[in-house]
Scaffold this active site. Structure first.
Site, PDB file in Angstrom:
ATOM      1  N   SER A  14       0.834  -1.206   0.000  1.00  0.00           N
ATOM      2  CA  SER A  14       0.000   0.000   0.000  1.00  0.00           C
ATOM      3  C   SER A  14       0.867   1.254   0.000  1.00  0.00           C
ATOM      4  CB  SER A  14      -0.927  -0.085   1.228  1.00  0.00           C
ATOM      5  OG  SER A  14      -1.028   1.080   1.954  1.00  0.00           O
ATOM      6  N   ILE A  16       3.178   4.401   0.004  1.00  0.00           N
ATOM      7  CA  ILE A  16       4.493   4.769  -0.542  1.00  0.00           C
ATOM      8  C   ILE A  16       5.228   3.533  -1.066  1.00  0.00           C
ATOM      9  CG2 ILE A  16       6.765   5.762   0.027  1.00  0.00           C
ATOM     10  CD1 ILE A  16       5.326   7.548   2.115  1.00  0.00           C
ATOM     11  N   SER A 142      10.587  10.118   8.436  1.00  0.00           N
ATOM     12  CA  SER A 142       9.480  11.086   8.339  1.00  0.00           C
ATOM     13  C   SER A 142       9.994  12.457   8.758  1.00  0.00           C
ATOM     14  CB  SER A 142       8.359  10.663   9.295  1.00  0.00           C
ATOM     15  OG  SER A 142       7.337  11.626   9.349  1.00  0.00           O
ATOM     16  N   TYR A 155       5.197   7.921  17.700  1.00  0.00           N
ATOM     17  CA  TYR A 155       5.616   7.908  16.283  1.00  0.00           C
ATOM     18  C   TYR A 155       6.849   8.793  16.080  1.00  0.00           C
ATOM     19  CZ  TYR A 155       5.056   8.310  11.152  1.00  0.00           C
ATOM     20  OH  TYR A 155       5.244   8.288   9.784  1.00  0.00           O
ATOM     21  N   LYS A 159      10.508   7.562  14.846  1.00  0.00           N
ATOM     22  CA  LYS A 159      11.144   8.066  13.618  1.00  0.00           C
ATOM     23  C   LYS A 159      12.445   8.816  13.932  1.00  0.00           C
ATOM     24  CE  LYS A 159       8.093   6.447  10.681  1.00  0.00           C
ATOM     25  NZ  LYS A 159       8.432   5.428   9.673  1.00  0.00           N
TER      26      LYS A 159
END
Ligand SMILES: NC(=O)c1ccc[n+]([C@@H]2O[C@H](COP(=O)([O-])OP(=O)(O)OC[C@H]3O[C@@H](n4cnc5c(N)ncnc54)[C@H](OP(=O)(O)O)[C@@H]3O)[C@@H](O)[C@H]2O)c1
Length: 264
Positions: A14, A16, A142, A155, A159
């Site tokens: 799915s 990217i 990210s 998150y 990252k």
């Protein structure tokens, strides 16, 4: 540059990862497509095979949180062409919850996928690349790996950890002829918000207006391929004001902290 190369992409079912599969496929790479959902991987494989220039393609279902499965999958991946030229650690999940509402189990789940999954797979593939004397490892980190924002404590921490891990790895393996690239996307139109974790670990399953208004995923994949082609160490990709945040954080960190406090 990618023609005939063996490229292993995680999170290829799915978003990217899927868009990267199409771009690499059109560039003549031999692809190993991994994620947990075999049906979705088969769909991506079939779509890749419709493209001009598409080469060999392997569907290799894998949950990156399963260390034993990673070891077995790496052997299968290598048996595909005898090489792994590029690994793209792209699998990931996000978060939509305040720290005060986020259970420790949810933080651990985020880290299992977004941190330990990437480290475990990288460690499995690294000896193969060292033996080859060549290889390129990339991670989809990210903007959240450089800027902390509300509702993403887990998150952003994950990252940020990935930026540190892969920057340090680059310092170790450059002498061995290996490349390491960190990719910092801004808002990209994918399903990331749908599967983002709420505080109790259940799926957010809502539309996030920032993601919905983000960069087209095919455009994102094209920018990433161009950056990988140039051997860039860091690829920033996105189109909104979140990309300016990278610059503001670097040169005016206190201004950035005030801006994100207002947003939070
Ligand atoms: N979209 C954005 O705005 C954005 C911005 C910055 C960074 N990113 C990063 O980009 C990467 C791709 O996200 P996306 O936006 O394309 O979201 P997505 O469409 O939700 O794709 C996430 C992919 O990760 C896979 N995945 C999730 N958990 C997994 C696990 N345990 N093992 C193996 N695969 C797993 C999913 O496949 P299965 O469910 O089939 O396993 C899916 O293919 C993520 O690392 C994300 O953090 C996205």
């Amino acid at each position: 540059m990618f023609a005939g190369k063996t490229v292993w992409i995680t999170g290829a079912s799915s978003g990217i990862g899927e868009a990267l599969a199409y771009e690499f496929s059109a560039a003549g790479a031999k692809l190993i497509l991994s994620a947990r959902r075999p049906d979705e991987l088969s769909r991506v494989k079939e779509a890749c095979l419709q493209l001009d220039g598409a080469e060999g393609m392997m569907v290799l279902p894998l949950d990156v949180t399963d260390e034993r499965a990673i070891s077995d999958a790496t052997k299968v991946a290598r048996s595909f062409t005898g090489r792994i030229d590029m690994l793209i650690n792209n699998a990931g999940i996000s978060q939509r919850a305040l720290c005060v509402d986020t259970e420790m189990a949810t933080y651990r789940k985020l880290f299992e996928v977004d941190v330990f999954g990437q480290i475990a797979l990288t460690k499995a593939v690294l000896p193969i690349m060292l033996e080859q004397g060549s290889g390129h490892i990339a991670v989809t980190a990210s903007v959240a790996g450089k800027v902390g924002v509300a509702q993403r404590t887990g998150y952003c921490a994950a990252k940020h950890a990935m930026m540190g891990f892969f920057d340090a790895l680059r310092a170790e393996v450059a002498k061995d002829g290996l490349f390491v690239t960190t990719i910092t996307p801004g808002f990209i139109r994918t399903n990331i918000a749908k599967y983002a974790l709420k505080g109790d670990g259940s799926a957010f399953d809502q539309v996030d207006q920032n993601i919905a208004g983000g960069m087209d995923v095919t455009d994102c994949a094209k920018v990433i391929l161009a950056g990988l082609h140039k051997g860039k160490k860091e690829i920033a990709v996105g189109q909104g004001r979140e990309m300016k945040a990278l610059w503001v954080k670097r040169f005016f960190p206190n201004l950035l902290f005030r801006m994100v406090e207002k947003m939070g």
